[in-house]
Design an enzyme around this catalytic site. Structure first.
Site, PDB file in Angstrom:
ATOM      1  N   GLU A   1       0.776  -1.274  -0.033  1.00  0.00           N
ATOM      2  CA  GLU A   1       0.073   0.019  -0.089  1.00  0.00           C
ATOM      3  C   GLU A   1       0.932   1.308  -0.072  1.00  0.00           C
ATOM      4  O   GLU A   1       0.504   2.413  -0.647  1.00  0.00           O
ATOM      5  CB  GLU A   1      -1.032   0.025   1.227  1.00  0.00           C
ATOM      6  CG  GLU A   1      -2.231  -1.021   1.312  1.00  0.00           C
ATOM      7  CD  GLU A   1      -2.770  -1.209  -0.130  1.00  0.00           C
ATOM      8  OE1 GLU A   1      -2.909  -0.209  -0.777  1.00  0.00           O
ATOM      9  OE2 GLU A   1      -3.155  -2.484  -0.355  1.00  0.00           O
TER      10      GLU A   1
ATOM     11  N   GLY B   1     -14.826   2.007  -5.233  1.00  0.00           N
ATOM     12  CA  GLY B   1     -15.016   3.579  -5.342  1.00  0.00           C
ATOM     13  C   GLY B   1     -13.874   4.376  -6.009  1.00  0.00           C
ATOM     14  O   GLY B   1     -12.815   3.818  -6.261  1.00  0.00           O
TER      15      GLY B   1
END
Length: 621
Positions: free
Chosen positions: A480, A616
């Site tokens: 990440e 999203g």
């Protein structure tokens, strides 16, 4: 009526997360949309095909909405509540309406076409050319060329898809939260490591069992990632593993939380939308923003699948032989809920590595110290704690400033590391708070600096100890952080293509994979693997074993990912909504080619596969 303070509408550098409440969402979004509609009308009335008269004012409009809606979306993912869901539902359609109105503006489209066709085109920078080409492409994909009645139907579809995507994710979260297994007999959780028992006892306390302890229980097991994985890998109780496995693969597939009709409707509408735009299927639409084509993607998937298959079969045989050698009655016929457990035992036996015994060497503070040192070596940056500079949504969230070699700030990021099953979506992701931009400079001179969210769901601190991580959790943080670095270290001042913006979606995993690979570089591994109490380094022989174990069951793990990729492509190319095959028939068919043992007939994992049905915007996994 006196004007009521609304933190979402303030002019902030760092969002006021500590004071934003669900009641602020509706008035803020409606007020903002009204203002942006007025700005859009003014832009359309005064625009010229130049950067200052077209692109910069357009960037200001799109950015304002994406920043404010991004805050709301983020809170929805990390601090879910019925009130917030309701507030989002009330304004979601208005938000989509405005985005469609903006995306289908013929005047803006014509102005971008004029820039593209002008004699000055070749003099534009590569970044500006990319912006113009993307705006023209996106306008077409937004239905700008459709006749009125077709465009109206296109808009209805977009609004419906937004609602369905939101509902899919809510059902997924609620179904995950709904499952709780109370265990009072210590025999039922034999084999479970101390970390998992402490976590299960902590969960029991939060559910009203005030006297729960890691040693004596009671314990509450959930389908949240850290809890579920611990049971599947370590619990000797086979019936417990089976119960959890069946619950996990059927999440959100029945009753009020059933995502099946939502999946069917999403696929039906995506196909209809693609047909309206003149494409054969939705995959072709999706590939317009990617480097690959449908055929190239299918070829690559098959190439990887055929290369992995024999290794996955061998993985399966190795586990069966090993398990049989343990003389356990259950090993006569291994099932889906057995393979994680026995593969972990085989891994321990083959490499003499015990994941749980390694946890003390991977405490979050030491892992982040090592990660930040690596980033300094690679990119000549310093990452300093900046807690208190920006408000946060939870006390566990950390805030950092990224500085260049001269000590000047160049970016910021929030780090929300721990699992919070009651309010936080599962998984790990990076999302944008704001991007680097010259046009949106705060002082009119230096560009606005990028800010990112880095969100994980790892084991929280337990019993007064820091978060002690599995090696997989370490890899996730590095992964990440790679995404975050791409957003934060950009030198691009054109806001519409800075950071991860404007990068083809099938290229965004490159920096994350790059950073993840450093976990297996010896010097890096030794720099992060220090005992949280003694500071002792990971023994050299253990380091070597960890590196050797890197490719353990690699064929099986790759096939698992290829199942998701294959079923995604199949559903969006060949699936006929309402036809003879259901979505689960397709998943079963794909499963026969991507799983060494067939999927269970009742497998409904598609109902929780958010990557396909509920991602999203601006979120990178």
């Amino acid at each position: 009526m006196a004007f009521e303070y609304n933190p979402l509408l303030e002019d902030f550098v760092f969002p006021p997360f500590d004071v934003i409440e669900p009641r602020h969402v509706r008035p803020a979004i409606l007020s903002l949309l009204k203002k942006l509609e007025s700005d859009l009308v003014e832009l359309e009335d005064t625009l010229e095909p130049t950067w200052p008269k077209l692109v910069e004012p357009l960037e200001k409009i799109t950015d304002r909405l994406s920043v404010v809606w991004g805050i709301v979306n983020h809170l929805n993912a990390v601090k879910d509540s019925p009130e917030l869901r309701s507030a989002i539902e009330e304004v979601q359609l208005e938000k989509v309406k405005f985005q469609l109105r903006l995306g289908q503006s013929k005047r803006i489209y014509s102005a971008f076409k004029a820039i593209h066709d002008s004699s000055n085109w070749e003099n534009l920078s590569e970044a500006r050319k990319r912006i113009v080409e993307a705006q023209i492409r996106d306008a077409v994909l937004n239905g700008i060329s459709l006749e009125d009645n077709k465009r109206q139907r296109f808009n209805e579809i977009q609004q419906e898809l937004e609602k369905l995507s939101q509902k899919f994710e809510e059902n997924n979260l609620d179904a995950t939260k709904k499952f709780e297994k109370l265990i009072t007999d210590k025999k039922d959780i034999e084999g479970m490591p101390a970390t998992a028992l402490a976590m299960a006892a902590q969960m029991a306390i939060s559910k009203g069992h005030e006297d729960a302890t890691a040693e004596n229980g009671p314990w509450v097991i959930t389908l949240d990632g850290p809890s579920y994985r611990s049971v599947m890998q370590h619990a000797q109780n086979r019936s417990l593993r089976e119960e959890l496995y069946r619950a996990y693969i059927t999440r959100a597939s029945s009753g009020d939380l059933n995502n099946t009709p939502i999946i069917n409707q999403i696929l039906k509408l995506r196909l209809e939308m693609a047909n309206l735009l003149g494409y054969n299927n939705y995959a072709e639409v999706s590939m317009e923003k990617k480097m690959a084509t449908v055929n190239k993607a299918l070829e690559l998937i098959e190439e990887l699948r055929s290369a992995s298959w024999n290794y996955a079969i061998q993985d399966m045989e190795d586990i069966k032989i090993f398990a049989k050698g343990q003389n356990e009655r259950e090993t006569d016929k291994l099932d889906h809920w057995d393979f994680k457990f026995w593969s972990e035992r085989l891994r321990e036996s083959r490499f003499h590595i015990n994941e749980e015994e390694l946890r003390p060497f991977f405490s979050l503070p030491k892992v982040t110290d090592g990660l930040f040192s690596l980033a300094k070596m690679l990119f000549a940056i310093d990452i300093d704690p900046a807690d208190g500079l920006a408000p946060v949504w939870n006390d566990d969230v950390k805030f950092y400033c990224v500085k260049d070699s001269c000590g000047s700030p160049m970016a910021y990021f929030y780090f929300d590391p721990y699992s919070r099953p009651s309010e936080k979506r599962g998984g790990a992701w990076v999302s944008e708070v704001v991007g680097r931009s010259r046009a949106l400079s705060h002082d009119g001179m230096s560009p606005r600096l990028p800010i990112a969210h880095v969100v994980c769901n790892q084991t929280p601190p337990l019993a007064g100890k820091p978060s002690l991580m599995t090696f997989r959790e370490v890899e996730t943080v590095f992964h990440e952080f790679g995404h975050a670095l791409q957003h934060m270290l950009t030198k691009q001042d054109e806001g519409l293509v800075s950071g991860s913006k404007g990068i083809e979606w099938d290229a965004v995993e490159l920096p994350s994979q790059f950073m993840e690979n450093w976990c297996y570089q010896r010097d890096t591994l030794m720099s992060i693997a220090k005992h949280y109490e003694t500071g002792e380094c990971l023994p050299e022989e253990v380091c070597s074993k960890l590196l050797s174990a890197r490719t353990f069951r690699a064929g099986s793990e790759l096939l698992r990912q290829l199942r998701f990729a294959s079923v995604d492509m199949e559903l969006h190319t060949n699936y006929i909504p309402g036809g003879s095959e259901t979505v689960y028939d397709i998943d079963q068919r794909v499963g026969r080619r991507t799983h060494a043992i067939p999927l269970l007939p009742e497998d409904r994992f598609l109902c929780s596969l958010s990557h396909i049905f509920s991602v999203g915007r601006g979120v990178i996994f």
